[in-house]
Enzyme design. Structure first.
Site, mmCIF file in Angstrom:
data_model
loop_
_atom_site.group_PDB
_atom_site.id
_atom_site.type_symbol
_atom_site.label_atom_id
_atom_site.label_comp_id
_atom_site.label_asym_id
_atom_site.label_seq_id
_atom_site.Cartn_x
_atom_site.Cartn_y
_atom_site.Cartn_z
ATOM 1 N N ASP A 16 -31.731 33.320 -17.119
ATOM 2 C CA ASP A 16 -30.810 32.604 -18.009
ATOM 3 C C ASP A 16 -31.506 32.121 -19.277
ATOM 4 O O ASP A 16 -32.680 31.761 -19.250
ATOM 5 C CB ASP A 16 -30.206 31.410 -17.248
ATOM 6 N N GLY A 17 -30.750 32.106 -20.365
ATOM 7 C CA GLY A 17 -31.251 31.535 -21.620
ATOM 8 C C GLY A 17 -31.413 32.537 -22.757
ATOM 9 O O GLY A 17 -31.940 32.193 -23.813
ATOM 10 N N ASN A 18 -30.935 33.757 -22.554
ATOM 11 C CA ASN A 18 -31.058 34.767 -23.621
ATOM 12 C C ASN A 18 -30.320 34.351 -24.886
ATOM 13 O O ASN A 18 -30.809 34.535 -26.001
ATOM 14 C CB ASN A 18 -30.472 36.110 -23.165
ATOM 15 N N ARG A 29 -26.683 37.158 -30.318
ATOM 16 C CA ARG A 29 -26.934 36.997 -28.876
ATOM 17 C C ARG A 29 -27.536 38.260 -28.260
ATOM 18 O O ARG A 29 -28.356 38.181 -27.347
ATOM 19 C CB ARG A 29 -25.628 36.635 -28.144
ATOM 20 N N HIS A 33 -30.499 39.280 -25.450
ATOM 21 C CA HIS A 33 -30.414 40.115 -24.241
ATOM 22 C C HIS A 33 -31.461 41.235 -24.279
ATOM 23 O O HIS A 33 -32.018 41.599 -23.245
ATOM 24 C CB HIS A 33 -29.011 40.699 -24.085
ATOM 25 N N THR A 62 -19.901 37.988 -11.850
ATOM 26 C CA THR A 62 -18.460 38.272 -11.869
ATOM 27 C C THR A 62 -17.741 37.380 -12.892
ATOM 28 O O THR A 62 -16.623 37.696 -13.289
ATOM 29 C CB THR A 62 -17.833 38.044 -10.470
ATOM 30 N N LEU A 127 -42.149 48.381 -4.201
ATOM 31 C CA LEU A 127 -41.270 47.246 -4.497
ATOM 32 C C LEU A 127 -39.799 47.652 -4.462
ATOM 33 O O LEU A 127 -39.427 48.690 -5.005
ATOM 34 C CB LEU A 127 -41.595 46.722 -5.912
ATOM 35 N N ARG A 188 -34.785 29.871 -11.561
ATOM 36 C CA ARG A 188 -33.813 29.923 -12.654
ATOM 37 C C ARG A 188 -34.465 29.359 -13.906
ATOM 38 O O ARG A 188 -34.911 28.223 -13.925
ATOM 39 C CB ARG A 188 -32.551 29.118 -12.351
ATOM 40 N N ARG A 194 -28.491 24.881 -11.607
ATOM 41 C CA ARG A 194 -27.397 25.310 -10.726
ATOM 42 C C ARG A 194 -27.581 26.773 -10.335
ATOM 43 O O ARG A 194 -28.370 27.488 -10.934
ATOM 44 C CB ARG A 194 -26.043 25.096 -11.410
ATOM 45 N N LEU A 195 -26.802 27.183 -9.309
ATOM 46 C CA LEU A 195 -26.919 28.558 -8.811
ATOM 47 C C LEU A 195 -25.926 29.510 -9.474
ATOM 48 O O LEU A 195 -26.101 30.729 -9.422
ATOM 49 C CB LEU A 195 -26.730 28.594 -7.290
ATOM 50 N N SER A 196 -24.850 28.972 -10.063
ATOM 51 C CA SER A 196 -23.874 29.827 -10.750
ATOM 52 C C SER A 196 -23.439 31.034 -9.913
ATOM 53 O O SER A 196 -23.440 32.168 -10.395
ATOM 54 C CB SER A 196 -24.408 30.285 -12.110
#
Ligand code: IPE
Ligand code: IPE
Ligand code: MG
Length: 240
Positions: A16-18, A29, A33, A62, A127, A188, A194-196
Site C-alpha cells: 500500500d501507498g503507491n 498515480r 504503481h 475486490t 519460491l 502492510r 488495517r487488513l482491508s
C-alpha cells in the site's frame, strides 16, 4: 540480524501507498504503481534469497474496482507487462506463480498472460509467489461456503462433517489452488493499520508488522527489518 533458523515459511504483503508516493512527487498515480511493481520485483528476489517458501502479495482487491477506469486499466497493463517481461526470469529462478482471486474478471490480455505464467511455472519447486488479484477475504469465504453448500446438496458431505480443514481447503489458498499454509507474518506498508479484506481466515494468528514507508520505498533492507521484528515476537496461539 535475521535469524535464518527462524524464517517465516509464508510472508504476505499488503503493498500500500503507491498513490501517495506519486502524489508526493507530483506524479500521476500510475507512476506510483509502476514504482510499486519495481519494488515488488526486488521483494520476490529477496524472498527467494532468504529461503522463504511462500510470498503472497496483495495486488488488487475486490474493492479496488471502485477506482477510476484509467487507474484500474493502468494497473492491469503494468501487471501484464511485469508478467510478460519477467516470465523467463521467474522460470529461471524456479519460482512457481499462483493467483489468489477470480482473475477471469480481468481484461482478456491479462487473463492470457497470467494463464501462460501459471502454466510455465507450475512445475517449479522454488519460491511460490502468490499474487492476490481481484481478491477479497469475504469473497473467498463466500465461495467456500457456496462450494460446501453444493456438496451438501449433492449428498457428498454431511453438515456435521464440516471441519476447519475442509473450509481452509476451499479457499484460494487451499489445496486445489495455491496450497499455501497460513502466513506467519503479514506486512502492510504506508502506515495504514488495517487488513482491508486480506486473508481474513488465514490471518487468525499472523504477526502483523506495519513499516512506516510507502510501498515503492519498501526495500530489501526494510523487508529484513520486518522479518527481524517478527522474529522478536513471542507467539502464543492462545496458550500460556
Ligand atoms: C496500493 O497503493 C496499490 C493498490 C491498491 C492497487 P494505493 O494505490 O492504494 O496507494 P495509496 O493508498 O492511494 O497511497
Ligand atoms: C489494499 O489497499 C489493497 C491492496 C494493497 C491491493 P487499499 O488502498 O485498497 O486499502 P484501503 O482502501 O486503504 O483500505
Ligand atoms: Mg491504498
Amino acid at each position: 540480524m535475521i535469524n535464518k533458523d527462524r524464517m517465516p515459511v509464508h510472508v504476505a504483503v499488503i503493498m500500500d501507498g503507491n498513490g501517495r508516493w506519486a502524489k508526493k512527487r507530483g506524479l500521476p498515480r500510475l507512476a506510483g504503481h509502476n514504482a510499486g511493481m519495481k519494488a515488488m520485483k526486488k521483494i520476490v528476489d529477496h524472498s527467494d534469497k532468504l529461503g522463504i517458501r511462500y510470498l503472497t502479495v496483495y495486488a488488487f482487491s475486490t474493492e479496488n474496482w471502485k477506482r477510476s477506469i484509467a487507474e484500474v486499466s493502468g494497473i492491469f497493463r503494468l501487471l501484464v507487462s511485469y508478467v510478460n517481461s519477467d516470465l523467463q526470469e521467474l522460470v529461471r529462478n524456479n519460482v512457481r506463480v499462483k493467483i489468489l482471486g477470480d482473475y477471469s474478471e480481468l481484461p482478456e490480455d491479462a487473463v492470457r498472460s497470467l494463464e501462460k505464467t501459471l502454466e510455465k511455472t507450475k512445475d517449479n519447486t522454488g519460491l511460490q509467489f502468490n499474487i492476490a488479484l481481484n481478491y477479497g477475504g469475504r469473497d473467498e469465504l463466500r465461495r467456500a461456503v457456496q462450494s460446501l453448500a453444493f456438496k451438501v446438496r449433492n449428498g457428498q458431505l454431511a453438515p456435521e462433517d464440516i471441519t476447519e480443514d475442509l473450509i481452509s481447503a476451499e479457499l484460494f489458498t487451499g489445496s486445489i489452488n495455491a496450497d499455501t499454509p497460513d502466513p506467519e507474518l503479514i506486512i502492510r506498508t504506508s502506515g495504514e493499520l488495517r487488513l482491508s479484506n486480506f486473508l481474513l481466515w488465514q490471518s487468525a494468528y499472523s504477526e502483523l508488522v506495519f513499516p512506516d514507508v510507502l510501498w515503492p520505498d519498501f526495500t530489501p533492507e526494510e523487508y529484513e527489518k520486518a522479518i527481524e521484528d517478527f522474529q522478536s515476537r513471542e507467539r502464543r496461539f492462545g496458550g500460556r
